[in-house]
Design a protein around this motif. Structure first.
Motif, PDB file in Angstrom:
ATOM      1  N   ASP A 134       0.850  -1.187   0.000  1.00  0.00           N
ATOM      2  CA  ASP A 134       0.000   0.000   0.000  1.00  0.00           C
ATOM      3  C   ASP A 134       0.886   1.239   0.000  1.00  0.00           C
ATOM      4  O   ASP A 134       1.613   1.509   0.955  1.00  0.00           O
ATOM      5  CB  ASP A 134      -0.941  -0.003   1.208  1.00  0.00           C
ATOM      6  N   ILE A 135       0.812   1.972  -1.093  1.00  0.00           N
ATOM      7  CA  ILE A 135       1.690   3.123  -1.292  1.00  0.00           C
ATOM      8  C   ILE A 135       1.278   4.313  -0.423  1.00  0.00           C
ATOM      9  O   ILE A 135       2.122   5.125  -0.020  1.00  0.00           O
ATOM     10  CB  ILE A 135       1.692   3.511  -2.784  1.00  0.00           C
ATOM     11  N   ALA A 161       2.997  -3.492   3.510  1.00  0.00           N
ATOM     12  CA  ALA A 161       3.980  -2.590   2.910  1.00  0.00           C
ATOM     13  C   ALA A 161       4.944  -3.310   1.980  1.00  0.00           C
ATOM     14  O   ALA A 161       5.636  -2.659   1.195  1.00  0.00           O
ATOM     15  CB  ALA A 161       4.769  -1.876   4.003  1.00  0.00           C
ATOM     16  N   ASP A 162       4.998  -4.640   2.035  1.00  0.00           N
ATOM     17  CA  ASP A 162       6.044  -5.372   1.320  1.00  0.00           C
ATOM     18  C   ASP A 162       5.489  -6.386   0.340  1.00  0.00           C
ATOM     19  O   ASP A 162       6.241  -7.196  -0.209  1.00  0.00           O
ATOM     20  CB  ASP A 162       6.955  -6.100   2.325  1.00  0.00           C
ATOM     21  N   GLY A 163       4.180  -6.393   0.089  1.00  0.00           N
ATOM     22  CA  GLY A 163       3.597  -7.387  -0.797  1.00  0.00           C
ATOM     23  C   GLY A 163       3.862  -7.094  -2.268  1.00  0.00           C
ATOM     24  O   GLY A 163       4.341  -6.011  -2.635  1.00  0.00           O
ATOM     25  N   PRO A 164       3.524  -8.039  -3.135  1.00  0.00           N
ATOM     26  CA  PRO A 164       3.779  -7.868  -4.572  1.00  0.00           C
ATOM     27  C   PRO A 164       2.835  -6.893  -5.264  1.00  0.00           C
ATOM     28  O   PRO A 164       3.174  -6.379  -6.330  1.00  0.00           O
ATOM     29  CB  PRO A 164       3.572  -9.284  -5.140  1.00  0.00           C
ATOM     30  N   LEU A 165       1.631  -6.655  -4.692  1.00  0.00           N
ATOM     31  CA  LEU A 165       0.608  -5.893  -5.396  1.00  0.00           C
ATOM     32  C   LEU A 165       0.590  -4.444  -4.923  1.00  0.00           C
ATOM     33  O   LEU A 165       0.176  -4.162  -3.793  1.00  0.00           O
ATOM     34  CB  LEU A 165      -0.768  -6.519  -5.179  1.00  0.00           C
ATOM     35  N   PRO A 166       0.993  -3.495  -5.753  1.00  0.00           N
ATOM     36  CA  PRO A 166       0.923  -2.088  -5.339  1.00  0.00           C
ATOM     37  C   PRO A 166      -0.524  -1.610  -5.304  1.00  0.00           C
ATOM     38  O   PRO A 166      -1.327  -1.940  -6.176  1.00  0.00           O
ATOM     39  CB  PRO A 166       1.720  -1.364  -6.420  1.00  0.00           C
ATOM     40  N   ARG A 218      -2.722   2.044  -4.685  1.00  0.00           N
ATOM     41  CA  ARG A 218      -2.664   3.489  -4.509  1.00  0.00           C
ATOM     42  C   ARG A 218      -4.050   4.080  -4.719  1.00  0.00           C
ATOM     43  O   ARG A 218      -4.989   3.380  -5.094  1.00  0.00           O
ATOM     44  CB  ARG A 218      -1.672   4.113  -5.490  1.00  0.00           C
ATOM     45  N   ARG A 219      -4.162   5.377  -4.447  1.00  0.00           N
ATOM     46  CA  ARG A 219      -5.420   6.106  -4.615  1.00  0.00           C
ATOM     47  C   ARG A 219      -5.122   7.437  -5.299  1.00  0.00           C
ATOM     48  O   ARG A 219      -4.048   8.008  -5.096  1.00  0.00           O
ATOM     49  CB  ARG A 219      -6.080   6.368  -3.251  1.00  0.00           C
TER      50      ARG A 219
END
Length: 582
Positions: A151-152, A161-166, A168-169
């Motif tokens: 999650d950006i 904070a460290d997963g593969p899927l970004p 954002r909003r």
């Protein structure tokens, strides 16, 4: 497209040396990509990922898939299962079949969908536990939502904070006029603005979280099958490969039969994991003799494992929309590609329905072409629906597209709430904020005509450009075009004033949310309608799991993609802990 890392020369048509694997994953969609990554992290496990569609390896992803505006990929037939259509209750208004776009491409529907990365509500998993499922409470699943996320925007213990899927909003300060006016109108209606759609709240207006980085889609394939993962010696990826059936003997799955070009090939696996989605997974099970004995008998298929629940319990989010012509200053600027900028949860207050059972989505344009950019819309759907449909084999062609009946609004609670949602949207459009920029709202439809106009063709582009030019320059022409061609139902106020007419319109114009789920549902082992146990193992069959949206016992109060990826993360841990046993 090229197929990565094909080795050896004994697999006809592929050059692949091996035919025996620890895990055979059928379907490289939202769940299959996650599982391929996690299970192949153990170098001692041989993993095969099969996909019927083309590959999209890193550096070779088509532009329309990457685009933040998803309609290009959504309308590209090359990425879809062809011939897949759905009915909506035989004999009811609007019961004719419609196309149902499902991804047949690396990444599955995560490569063509709207990129909305919304978690389910904690209360959804209370519901799952009520169906006798241990290990599926909010406390059990929340760590897996966090694991997949990068999650950006949101930090803290509740976000990954460290997963593969970004994720954002687009901040509210950057929203165009229609989205800002709609948000203010919803706030005036009593929904508080909240910065975080994934905070577990059941009521509010939220910036839309999207799986997107640098204004580009990040599909499950892009997130989980990066180049370094594809280079693993123990992971084989075969695209353009259609799985015809699961081979089994004495209630044990042994492998799969695939069609690759003109070659029919048998592959052996210690465990088969089906990840074909809520429409194709039950169809594959039924073609393999796993399903309702009466139906399989009609299709001439030998019974391998009688499970009457296969293909039952089909659920989706029934949806309607109100649209309006936008004043030029309220439209999406040319510099912005993303058009779905906010969503809102609210509660209907209907007896027995949980908080957050309704949803509103704001669209700052309704199509890719010039006319579509002149209109905005608010969509409402029943976020916690109760109507159930079916997936069955086509008895004339069991190997073809299945027969699907969504049966939307068959439960009166869904119909009543969606009718009320139209009235709620009419009140929102009547607010001072929206009336200034989006006057004369109308009941919108999503018919085959709209689908044809939404296709990327030169004719559509030219017709839309001409129509848009005329509507912006002549109020008389605009009112005529909208009244005669775009909004045949006439004034919204007249529609909502007539109860019978409004209900009839909703029944005729309801559409699906492309959130099919539930057709191979989990349940207690002694539940005759359950297909899977609480660990996604097919009841009565060794060596076979289903891991995708079809496992859901009841639909979640959100778009299903993020939850499907969470399910795959959770089951990957369980499969690894079992050492591959099923």
């Amino acid at each position: 497209m090229s197929i990565p890392r094909e080795r050896g020369d004994t697999f006809p048509g592929s050059g692949m040396a091996e035919r025996a694997f620890d895990y055979i994953i059928v379907g490289a969609g939202s769940a299959g990509c996650v599982l391929a990554n996690r299970l192949s992290a153990d170098p001692s496990s041989r993993v095969l990922l099969l996909e019927a569609g083309h590959d999209t390896p890193p550096g070779n992803v088509p532009d329309d898939i990457l685009d933040s505006y998803p309609h290009g990929a959504y309308y590209n037939a090359a990425y879809h299962w062809q011939g897949l259509r759905v009915a909506n209750g035989a004999g009811r208004p609007g019961s004719g079949t419609k196309a149902y776009e499902q991804g047949r491409i690396m990444g599955g529907s995560s490569s063509i969908n709207g990129m909305m990365a919304i978690r389910a509500l904690p209360s959804d998993f209370d519901d799952w536990q009520g169906h006798g499922l241990e290990g599926w409470s909010w406390g059990d699943v929340a760590p897996y939502y966090r694991r997949l996320e990068h999650d950006i925007d949101m930090q803290g213990a509740q976000h990954g904070a460290d997963g593969p899927l970004p994720i954002r909003r687009i901040p509210r300060a950057d929203w165009p006029g229609f989205s800002e006016a709609a948000c203010k109108a919803l706030e005036r209606a009593g929904l508080p603005f909240r910065a975080d759609h994934n905070d577990g709240s059941a009521r509010g207006v939220y910036p839309m979280p999207i799986n997107n980085r640098n204004d580009r889609r990040v599909s499950a394939a892009a997130a989980y099958l990066k180049e370094e993962v594809r280079r693993r010696d123990n992971l084989t990826i075969l695209c353009d490969t259609h799985v015809e059936a699961i081979r089994s003997e004495r209630r044990k799955a042994l492998g799969v039969t695939v069609l690759r070009g003109q070659e029919r090939i048998e592959l052996t696996g210690r465990q088969m994991i089906i990840c074909c989605g809520a429409l194709n997974s039950p169809a594959l099970l039924m073609r393999s003799g796993i399903g309702d004995p009466a139906h399989l008998g009609q299709a001439g298929i030998e019974i391998a494992n009688p499970r009457p629940g296969v293909g039952a319990n089909l659920q989706d989010h029934p949806t309607v929309a109100i649209a309006a012509f936008l004043s030029p200053e309220a439209r999406l600027p040319k510099s912005v590609r993303r058009h779905l900028l906010f969503g809102a949860r609210y509660s209907s207050g209907a007896s027995g329905c949980p908080p957050g059972d309704m949803y509103v989505l704001g669209a700052n344009q309704v199509a890719w072409h010039s006319i579509g950019k002149q209109f905005g819309a608010l969509l409402a759907w029943v976020n916690k629906s109760y109507s159930c449909g079916t997936v069955r084999l086509n008895l004339q062609n069991p190997q073809g597209a299945p027969d699907v009946d969504l049966n939307l609004l068959s439960d009166s609670r869904d119909l009543d709430r969606l009718v009320q949602a139209v009235r709620f949207l009419a009140e929102v459009f009547a607010s001072d904020e929206l009336a200034r920029v989006a006057p004369m709202p109308f009941a919108a439809s999503y018919s085959e005509r709209e689908r044809k106009l939404g296709r990327h063709t030169l004719r559509n582009r030219m017709m839309a450009a001409l129509g848009a030019y005329v509507m912006d320059r002549s109020r008389t022409a605009r009112n005529y075009i909208i009244g005669k061609m775009v909004a045949p139902e006439g004034e919204l106020a007249a529609l909502i004033a007539d109860d019978a007419r409004l209900q009839d319109w909703v029944l005729r114009n309801v559409t699906h949310g492309w959130h099919a789920c539930g057709t191979c549902r989990m349940g207690a082992r002694d539940d005759p309608g359950a297909v899977l146990d609480s660990e996604c193992r097919v009841i009565g069959m060794e060596g076979l799991r289903v891991v995708d949206a079809s496992i859901m016992p009841v639909i979640v109060s959100a778009n299903t993609n993020l939850t499907t990826m969470m399910i795959a993360e959770k089951m990957a841990d369980r499969i690894i802990a079992e050492g591959g046993r099923a």
